[in-house]
Design a protein around this motif. Structure first.
Motif, PDB file in Angstrom:
ATOM      1  N   PRO A  32       0.806  -1.213   0.000  1.00 18.10           N
ATOM      2  CA  PRO A  32       0.000   0.000   0.000  1.00 18.10           C
ATOM      3  C   PRO A  32       0.838   1.262   0.000  1.00 18.10           C
ATOM      4  O   PRO A  32       2.026   1.233   0.346  1.00 18.10           O
ATOM      5  CB  PRO A  32      -0.766  -0.113   1.332  1.00 18.10           C
ATOM      6  N   PRO A  33       0.225   2.388  -0.357  1.00 18.85           N
ATOM      7  CA  PRO A  33       0.901   3.683  -0.191  1.00 18.85           C
ATOM      8  C   PRO A  33       0.900   4.080   1.278  1.00 18.85           C
ATOM      9  O   PRO A  33       0.285   3.420   2.123  1.00 18.85           O
ATOM     10  CB  PRO A  33       0.038   4.632  -1.026  1.00 18.85           C
ATOM     11  N   ASN A  34       1.572   5.142   1.605  1.00 12.86           N
ATOM     12  CA  ASN A  34       1.607   5.619   2.983  1.00 12.86           C
ATOM     13  C   ASN A  34       0.219   6.101   3.412  1.00 12.86           C
ATOM     14  O   ASN A  34      -0.629   6.407   2.574  1.00 12.86           O
ATOM     15  CB  ASN A  34       2.628   6.755   3.116  1.00 12.86           C
ATOM     16  N   PRO A  35      -0.012   6.174   4.736  1.00 11.76           N
ATOM     17  CA  PRO A  35      -1.332   6.592   5.214  1.00 11.76           C
ATOM     18  C   PRO A  35      -1.767   7.931   4.645  1.00 11.76           C
ATOM     19  O   PRO A  35      -0.966   8.834   4.445  1.00 11.76           O
ATOM     20  CB  PRO A  35      -1.128   6.674   6.735  1.00 11.76           C
ATOM     21  N   GLY A  36      -3.062   8.031   4.388  1.00 10.80           N
ATOM     22  CA  GLY A  36      -3.636   9.220   3.782  1.00 10.80           C
ATOM     23  C   GLY A  36      -4.707   8.822   2.786  1.00 10.80           C
ATOM     24  O   GLY A  36      -5.171   7.676   2.770  1.00 10.80           O
ATOM     25  N   GLN A  37      -5.088   9.738   1.916  1.00 10.10           N
ATOM     26  CA  GLN A  37      -6.133   9.448   0.946  1.00 10.10           C
ATOM     27  C   GLN A  37      -5.716   8.332  -0.003  1.00 10.10           C
ATOM     28  O   GLN A  37      -6.543   7.509  -0.414  1.00 10.10           O
ATOM     29  CB  GLN A  37      -6.476  10.713   0.144  1.00 10.10           C
ATOM     30  N   GLY A  38      -4.415   8.304  -0.339  1.00  7.01           N
ATOM     31  CA  GLY A  38      -3.932   7.244  -1.226  1.00  7.01           C
ATOM     32  C   GLY A  38      -4.143   5.865  -0.634  1.00  7.01           C
ATOM     33  O   GLY A  38      -4.513   4.917  -1.342  1.00  7.01           O
ATOM     34  N   ALA A  75      10.673  -1.713   8.487  1.00  4.08           N
ATOM     35  CA  ALA A  75      10.760  -0.254   8.381  1.00  4.08           C
ATOM     36  C   ALA A  75       9.855   0.318   7.295  1.00  4.08           C
ATOM     37  O   ALA A  75       9.652   1.529   7.244  1.00  4.08           O
ATOM     38  CB  ALA A  75      12.207   0.151   8.112  1.00  4.08           C
ATOM     39  N   GLY A  76       9.300  -0.516   6.422  1.00  6.59           N
ATOM     40  CA  GLY A  76       8.518   0.026   5.313  1.00  6.59           C
ATOM     41  C   GLY A  76       7.160  -0.623   5.194  1.00  6.59           C
ATOM     42  O   GLY A  76       6.845  -1.597   5.863  1.00  6.59           O
ATOM     43  N   TRP A  77       6.335  -0.054   4.320  1.00  6.31           N
ATOM     44  CA  TRP A  77       4.994  -0.567   4.079  1.00  6.31           C
ATOM     45  C   TRP A  77       4.970  -1.625   2.987  1.00  6.31           C
ATOM     46  O   TRP A  77       4.083  -2.481   2.973  1.00  6.31           O
ATOM     47  CB  TRP A  77       4.084   0.592   3.665  1.00  6.31           C
ATOM     48  N   ALA A  78       5.896  -1.520   2.063  1.00  2.00           N
ATOM     49  CA  ALA A  78       5.864  -2.366   0.884  1.00  2.00           C
ATOM     50  C   ALA A  78       7.267  -2.932   0.610  1.00  2.00           C
ATOM     51  O   ALA A  78       8.269  -2.307   0.977  1.00  2.00           O
ATOM     52  CB  ALA A  78       5.379  -1.553  -0.315  1.00  2.00           C
ATOM     53  N   PRO A  79       7.320  -4.110   0.009  1.00  5.98           N
ATOM     54  CA  PRO A  79       6.202  -4.976  -0.380  1.00  5.98           C
ATOM     55  C   PRO A  79       5.616  -5.733   0.807  1.00  5.98           C
ATOM     56  O   PRO A  79       6.220  -5.784   1.878  1.00  5.98           O
ATOM     57  CB  PRO A  79       6.855  -5.930  -1.383  1.00  5.98           C
ATOM     58  N   VAL A  80       4.444  -6.311   0.592  1.00  7.88           N
ATOM     59  CA  VAL A  80       3.769  -7.107   1.619  1.00  7.88           C
ATOM     60  C   VAL A  80       4.206  -8.560   1.487  1.00  7.88           C
ATOM     61  O   VAL A  80       4.213  -9.128   0.400  1.00  7.88           O
ATOM     62  CB  VAL A  80       2.233  -6.989   1.471  1.00  7.88           C
ATOM     63  N   GLY A  81       4.594  -9.167   2.606  1.00  5.08           N
ATOM     64  CA  GLY A  81       5.041 -10.553   2.595  1.00  5.08           C
ATOM     65  C   GLY A  81       4.038 -11.527   3.161  1.00  5.08           C
ATOM     66  O   GLY A  81       4.191 -12.741   2.989  1.00  5.08           O
ATOM     67  N   GLN A  82       3.002 -11.007   3.818  1.00  3.22           N
ATOM     68  CA  GLN A  82       2.048 -11.903   4.480  1.00  3.22           C
ATOM     69  C   GLN A  82       0.768 -11.152   4.807  1.00  3.22           C
ATOM     70  O   GLN A  82       0.797  -9.984   5.186  1.00  3.22           O
ATOM     71  CB  GLN A  82       2.665 -12.449   5.770  1.00  3.22           C
ATOM     72  N   LEU A  83      -0.333 -11.818   4.628  1.00  2.00           N
ATOM     73  CA  LEU A  83      -1.647 -11.282   4.970  1.00  2.00           C
ATOM     74  C   LEU A  83      -2.341 -12.326   5.832  1.00  2.00           C
ATOM     75  O   LEU A  83      -2.370 -13.498   5.472  1.00  2.00           O
ATOM     76  CB  LEU A  83      -2.421 -11.015   3.677  1.00  2.00           C
TER      77      LEU A  83
END
Length: 202
Positions: A32-38, A75-83
């Motif tokens: 995902p993008p950083n928090p906010g409208q995006g 330290a980051g939002w992306a990529p996602v490794g697990q849901l």
């Protein structure tokens, strides 16, 4: 008699997995993008609503289930490794209930596997911690537990795994997690988790 703290029915779990059938998985794994409208717009693509954006993103799905998206790097939002999410949780109130916790967990897990077969098909593996066919991790940082630890702790106590190939696929894993082997006098707990991984994470 022990009562689960979290207790999603097999039908609810099947509905939750059905709700993920048409998700754009490459977009999920990209992150995902950083928090906010995006971020709000990104979650809306999948029918999700963000409920927490502190370090790890948590979203609520159309079925009401909260799902946590764990990034590959802390330290980051992306990529996602697990849901993933927890569908069932039970704690013993005294040591006499320790075996009952395992019995109830195994029964619930089996009912979950049966409910997911019409949704996900036949699992690539479904069995206990000591099954000779239990999948082994390909490297020491893999999400699968190393064989020595699994046999010592009987954890995961049960596991079922479904594989979908191709860039639109995912690996779906249903486990009973019981934690390390108990010392005398300790109380048993069991948690049934659902986790999805990118197809290359097998």
């Amino acid at each position: 008699m022990t009562t689960p703290n979290i207790n999603r029915s097999p039908e609810q779990l099947a509905d939750e997995l059905k709700g993920l059938e048409h998700v754009d998985w490459p977009a999920v794994w990209a992150g995902p993008p950083n928090p906010g409208q995006g971020l709000d717009d990104w979650c809306a693509l999948f029918g999700w609503r963000p409920t927490s954006a502190e370090r790890v993103l948590t979203v609520r799905t159309a079925t009401g289930q909260e799902i946590e998206l764990t990034p590959v790097r802390e330290a980051g939002w992306a990529p996602v490794g697990q849901l993933g999410w927890t569908s069932w949780e039970l704690w013993a109130r005294n040591t006499d209930q320790n075996d009952e916790v395992l019995r109830q967990a195994a029964e619930t897990w089996a009912a979950y596997v049966a409910a997911l077969r019409p949704v996900l098909g036949e699992p690539a593996f479904a069995g206990a911690w000591d099954d000779p066919a239990f999948p082994e991790p390909p490297h020491d940082r893999h999400w699968l537990v190393p064989r020595e630890d699994r046999l010592e702790d009987t954890d995961p106590y049960r596991m079922a795994m479904w594989r979908e190939d191709g860039p639109e696929g995912r690996i779906t894993v249903l486990t009973i997690d019981v934690g390390p082997a108990l010392d005398p006098g300790e109380l048993r707990s069991a948690v049934i988790n659902v986790n999805c991984y990118p197809p290359e994470a097998v």
